[in-house]
Design an enzyme around this catalytic site. Structure first.
Site, PDB file in Angstrom:
ATOM      1  N   MET A 122      -3.806   8.512  -7.280  1.00 58.15           N
ATOM      2  CA  MET A 122      -4.413   7.239  -7.759  1.00 58.15           C
ATOM      3  C   MET A 122      -5.657   6.607  -7.064  1.00 58.15           C
ATOM      4  SD  MET A 122      -1.022   4.558  -8.236  1.00 58.15           S
ATOM      5  CE  MET A 122      -0.245   4.526  -9.933  1.00 58.15           C
ATOM      6  N   ASP A 173      -8.360  -7.263  -3.395  1.00 55.75           N
ATOM      7  CA  ASP A 173      -9.549  -8.099  -3.654  1.00 55.75           C
ATOM      8  C   ASP A 173      -9.244  -9.290  -4.778  1.00 55.75           C
ATOM      9  OD1 ASP A 173     -11.703  -6.937  -2.344  1.00 55.75           O
ATOM     10  OD2 ASP A 173     -12.306  -5.564  -3.756  1.00 55.75           O
ATOM     11  N   THR A 179      -3.505  -2.313  -0.065  1.00 51.27           N
ATOM     12  CA  THR A 179      -3.584  -1.719  -1.189  1.00 51.27           C
ATOM     13  C   THR A 179      -3.791  -0.214  -0.773  1.00 51.27           C
ATOM     14  OG1 THR A 179      -4.996  -1.024  -3.117  1.00 51.27           O
ATOM     15  CG2 THR A 179      -6.044  -2.236  -1.164  1.00 51.27           C
ATOM     16  N   ARG A 216      -2.059  30.309 -10.766  1.00 49.59           N
ATOM     17  CA  ARG A 216      -2.671  29.258 -11.581  1.00 49.59           C
ATOM     18  C   ARG A 216      -3.749  28.474 -11.015  1.00 49.59           C
ATOM     19  NH1 ARG A 216       3.121  27.172 -14.331  1.00 49.59           N
ATOM     20  NH2 ARG A 216       2.871  28.514 -16.178  1.00 49.59           N
ATOM     21  N   ARG A 273      -7.680   3.898  -8.558  1.00 47.26           N
ATOM     22  CA  ARG A 273      -8.332   2.821  -9.429  1.00 47.26           C
ATOM     23  C   ARG A 273      -9.860   3.430  -9.425  1.00 47.26           C
ATOM     24  NH1 ARG A 273      -6.821  -2.405 -11.039  1.00 47.26           N
ATOM     25  NH2 ARG A 273      -5.478  -2.588  -9.261  1.00 47.26           N
ATOM     26  N   ARG A 292       7.393  -9.733   7.348  1.00 45.69           N
ATOM     27  CA  ARG A 292       8.079 -10.053   8.675  1.00 45.69           C
ATOM     28  C   ARG A 292       7.337 -10.493   9.766  1.00 45.69           C
ATOM     29  NH1 ARG A 292       8.709  -6.225  12.780  1.00 45.69           N
ATOM     30  NH2 ARG A 292      10.608  -6.070  13.931  1.00 45.69           N
ATOM     31  N   ASP A 307      -9.927   0.264  -0.865  1.00 47.00           N
ATOM     32  CA  ASP A 307     -11.102  -0.125  -1.577  1.00 47.00           C
ATOM     33  C   ASP A 307     -11.440  -1.432  -1.418  1.00 47.00           C
ATOM     34  OD1 ASP A 307      -9.136  -1.426  -3.054  1.00 47.00           O
ATOM     35  OD2 ASP A 307      -9.943  -0.769  -5.075  1.00 47.00           O
ATOM     36  N   ARG A 328       1.018 -10.205 -11.501  1.00 50.91           N
ATOM     37  CA  ARG A 328      -0.110 -10.636 -11.982  1.00 50.91           C
ATOM     38  C   ARG A 328      -0.331 -12.020 -12.651  1.00 50.91           C
ATOM     39  NH1 ARG A 328      -1.012  -4.790 -11.622  1.00 50.91           N
ATOM     40  NH2 ARG A 328      -2.271  -4.419  -9.973  1.00 50.91           N
ATOM     41  N   GLY A 371      -1.120  -5.153  -6.943  1.00 48.12           N
ATOM     42  CA  GLY A 371      -0.296  -4.094  -6.915  1.00 48.12           C
ATOM     43  C   GLY A 371       0.411  -3.951  -5.393  1.00 48.12           C
ATOM     44  N   ASP A 407      -5.361   1.666  -2.327  1.00 52.24           N
ATOM     45  CA  ASP A 407      -6.783   2.234  -2.664  1.00 52.24           C
ATOM     46  C   ASP A 407      -7.657   2.359  -1.447  1.00 52.24           C
ATOM     47  OD1 ASP A 407      -5.505   2.410  -5.167  1.00 52.24           O
ATOM     48  OD2 ASP A 407      -6.393   0.432  -5.943  1.00 52.24           O
ATOM     49  N   LYS A 448     -13.462  37.476  -6.158  1.00 50.54           N
ATOM     50  CA  LYS A 448     -13.345  37.630  -4.737  1.00 50.54           C
ATOM     51  C   LYS A 448     -11.983  37.892  -4.383  1.00 50.54           C
ATOM     52  CE  LYS A 448     -17.615  35.739  -3.095  1.00 50.54           C
ATOM     53  NZ  LYS A 448     -18.192  34.256  -2.622  1.00 50.54           N
TER      54      LYS A 448
HETATM   55  P1  ADP Z   1      -5.389  -6.863  -6.344  1.00 53.41           P
HETATM   56  O1  ADP Z   1      -5.005  -8.348  -5.490  1.00 53.41           O
HETATM   57  O2  ADP Z   1      -4.259  -5.683  -5.871  1.00 53.41           O
HETATM   58  O3  ADP Z   1      -6.837  -6.748  -6.307  1.00 53.41           O
HETATM   59  P2  ADP Z   1      -5.396  -8.144  -9.063  1.00 53.41           P
HETATM   60  O4  ADP Z   1      -6.768  -8.040  -9.187  1.00 53.41           O
HETATM   61  O5  ADP Z   1      -4.484  -7.843 -10.217  1.00 53.41           O
HETATM   62  O6  ADP Z   1      -4.770  -7.119  -7.846  1.00 53.41           O
HETATM   63  O7  ADP Z   1      -5.316  -9.622  -8.780  1.00 53.41           O
HETATM   64  C1  ADP Z   1      -3.960 -10.481  -8.453  1.00 53.41           C
HETATM   65  C2  ADP Z   1      -3.885 -11.585  -8.779  1.00 53.41           C
HETATM   66  O8  ADP Z   1      -4.932 -12.470  -8.040  1.00 53.41           O
HETATM   67  C3  ADP Z   1      -4.404 -11.898 -10.378  1.00 53.41           C
HETATM   68  O9  ADP Z   1      -3.218 -11.787 -11.256  1.00 53.41           O
HETATM   69  C4  ADP Z   1      -4.470 -13.621 -10.253  1.00 53.41           C
HETATM   70  O10 ADP Z   1      -3.393 -14.179 -10.199  1.00 53.41           O
HETATM   71  C5  ADP Z   1      -5.460 -13.647  -8.991  1.00 53.41           C
HETATM   72  N1  ADP Z   1      -6.745 -13.444  -9.114  1.00 53.41           N
HETATM   73  C6  ADP Z   1      -7.420 -12.166  -9.379  1.00 53.41           C
HETATM   74  N2  ADP Z   1      -8.759 -12.748  -9.605  1.00 53.41           N
HETATM   75  C7  ADP Z   1      -8.621 -14.018  -9.662  1.00 53.41           C
HETATM   76  C8  ADP Z   1     -10.060 -14.872  -9.498  1.00 53.41           C
HETATM   77  N3  ADP Z   1     -11.289 -14.446  -9.905  1.00 53.41           N
HETATM   78  N4  ADP Z   1      -9.654 -16.067  -9.381  1.00 53.41           N
HETATM   79  C9  ADP Z   1      -8.419 -16.789  -9.067  1.00 53.41           C
HETATM   80  N5  ADP Z   1      -7.308 -15.696  -8.914  1.00 53.41           N
HETATM   81  C10 ADP Z   1      -7.420 -14.419  -9.204  1.00 53.41           C
HETATM   82  O1  F6P Z   2      -4.261  -0.790  -6.977  1.00 49.29           O
HETATM   83  C1  F6P Z   2      -3.261  -0.109  -6.673  1.00 49.29           C
HETATM   84  C2  F6P Z   2      -3.009   0.927  -7.849  1.00 49.29           C
HETATM   85  O2  F6P Z   2      -1.780   1.762  -7.887  1.00 49.29           O
HETATM   86  C3  F6P Z   2      -4.266   1.682  -8.401  1.00 49.29           C
HETATM   87  O3  F6P Z   2      -4.362   2.991  -7.713  1.00 49.29           O
HETATM   88  C4  F6P Z   2      -3.880   1.934  -9.920  1.00 49.29           C
HETATM   89  O4  F6P Z   2      -5.226   2.045 -10.503  1.00 49.29           O
HETATM   90  C5  F6P Z   2      -3.360   0.778 -10.338  1.00 49.29           C
HETATM   91  O5  F6P Z   2      -2.979   0.182  -9.071  1.00 49.29           O
HETATM   92  C6  F6P Z   2      -2.199   0.820 -11.253  1.00 49.29           C
HETATM   93  O6  F6P Z   2      -2.086  -0.606 -11.631  1.00 49.29           O
HETATM   94  P1  F6P Z   2      -0.493  -1.051 -12.507  1.00 49.29           P
HETATM   95  O7  F6P Z   2       0.479  -1.431 -11.483  1.00 49.29           O
HETATM   96  O8  F6P Z   2      -0.975  -2.234 -13.075  1.00 49.29           O
HETATM   97  O9  F6P Z   2      -0.188  -0.029 -13.341  1.00 49.29           O
END
Ligand code: ADP
Ligand code: F6P
Length: 324
Positions: free
Chosen positions: A173, A107, A129, A166, A175, A25, A133, A76, A15, A131, A216
């Site tokens: 967002m 991650d 990210t 209301r 995740r 940069r 997270d 991805r 993402g 998030d 209240k």
């Molecule tokens: P983020 O990096 O935001 O957590 P993703 O989980 O979608 O996003 O991972 C991004 C890309 O990283 C994936 O589309 C894939 O190409 C690569 N990736 C994710 N998990 C693995 C893994 N276990 N081994 C190798 N490449 C991975």
């Molecule tokens: O990880 C960033 C994020 O925007 C999350 O907050 C959300 O759940 C997810 O990506 C959405 O992913 P996508 O772009 O695949 O819809």
């Protein structure tokens, strides 16, 4: 003797997050200062496997520090999750003389970086990210911009919520993490913040609190709901039925991923991008740049991916987030 690094690559993956351009940069400018060439790898690991490379220059990375999104695009890539894909990725790097890669992502992207380093290509990650997270770091690039965007959206919704007396449920967002919800909820004075880490699904307790406050004299209510809890539209229908107060749900959505990065995101991205580039040039590999306990540093990707983090207790001060 350590091999001299001549050419590195930089890619953005997963993402997107505001501040990724500032990372690109900083990586490039640090490399140029060290006499190292930089290939911009388009579309994350998908672009690596398709050999979609551009030469980055001082000129090509100018005027991007203030731009949201990523000029290298992001994607991805399922093929990169296979060993065959990772081997092919490493061979492509060798073919193009790329000695190492800075990976800006989350991650998932770092699992890819770890896999690539096991195939002999040096990798350094920069946590990007919205998030927040990623367990090994207290900051991830993009979070501040996303929180401010969500906060501004809530401020606007509050105006109309107040006029119509209301209840408004605003879904943000994150995740499966509640950081964005927690921060923008506190910043906008929400009555309730529902986060996946703590929310126990007790809607009746929310209804009771709203009813009590209405008695209240409180006229309007803001509930910030994290996407990891979700179901905002049906929740709104149930809360309206139970309280008799008109209730609307708004999903803030992708707006939170875009926009010009805040000063904090630009600065973190510039510092972390520079550090990542320097680590790679120094011959280091398989590490993530982090901001932890008030200091910048780096940690091994493998150990970093095993870590788990909880929401900080000090921030759990609003109903719905409180540990019961
Ligand atoms: P983020 O990096 O935001 O957590 P993703 O989980 O979608 O996003 O991972 C991004 C890309 O990283 C994936 O589309 C894939 O190409 C690569 N990736 C994710 N998990 C693995 C893994 N276990 N081994 C190798 N490449 C991975
Ligand atoms: O990880 C960033 C994020 O925007 C999350 O907050 C959300 O759940 C997810 O990506 C959405 O992913 P996508 O772009 O695949 O819809």
């Amino acid at each position: 003797m350590e091999k001299k690094i001549k050419r590195i690559g930089v890619l953005t993956s997963g993402g997107d997050a505001p501040g990724m351009n500032a990372v690109i940069r900083a990586v490039a400018r640090t490399a140029f200062r060290n006499g190292v060439e930089v290939k911009g790898i388009l579309r994350g690991y998908a672009g690596l496997l398709n050999e979609e490379f551009i030469d980055l220059t001082t000129d090509s990375v100018k005027n991007i520090v203030e731009r949201g999104g990523t000029v290298l695009y992001t994607a991805r890539c399922l093929e990169f999750m296979t060993e065959a894909g990772q081997k092919r990725g490493a061979e492509i790097c060798r073919k193009h003389g790329i000695d190492g890669i800075v990976v800006a992502g989350g991650d998932g992207s770092f699992k890819g970086a770890l896999a690539l380093s096991r195939q002999g290509i040096n990798t350094i990650g920069v946590p990007c990210t919205i998030d927040l997270d990623i367990a090994c770091t207290d900051y991830t690039i993009g979070f501040d911009t996303a929180v401010n965007t969500a906060m501004e959206a809530i401020d606007k919704i509050r105006d109309t919520s107040e006029s119509h007396e209301r209840c408004s449920i605003i879904e943000v967002m994150g995740r499966s993490a509640g950081y964005i919800a927690l921060w923008c909820g506190i910043a906008s004075g929400a009555e309730e913040i529902l986060v996946p880490e703590n929310y126990d699904g007790d809607e009746q307790a929310i209804v009771n609190r709203i009813t009590e406050q209405r008695l209240k004299g409180k006229t309007h209510f803001i509930i910030v709901n994290a996407e990891g809890v979700g179901h905002s539209a049906s929740m709104a229908r149930r809360i309206e039925a139970a309280t008799g107060i008109e209730t609307r749900a708004t999903i803030v959505g992708y707006m939170q991923r875009g926009g010009s990065p805040t000063a904090r995101d630009r600065v973190e991205a510039s510092v972390m991008g520079q550090m990542a580039s320097q680590l790679l040039i120094n011959g280091e590999s398989n590490k993530l740049v982090v901001w932890k306990n008030g200091k910048y540093g780096s940690v091994g990707i493998e150990e970093a991916l095993k870590e788990h983090k909880d929401l900080p207790d000090d921030l759990l001060i609003i109903p719905g987030t409180m540990k019961r």
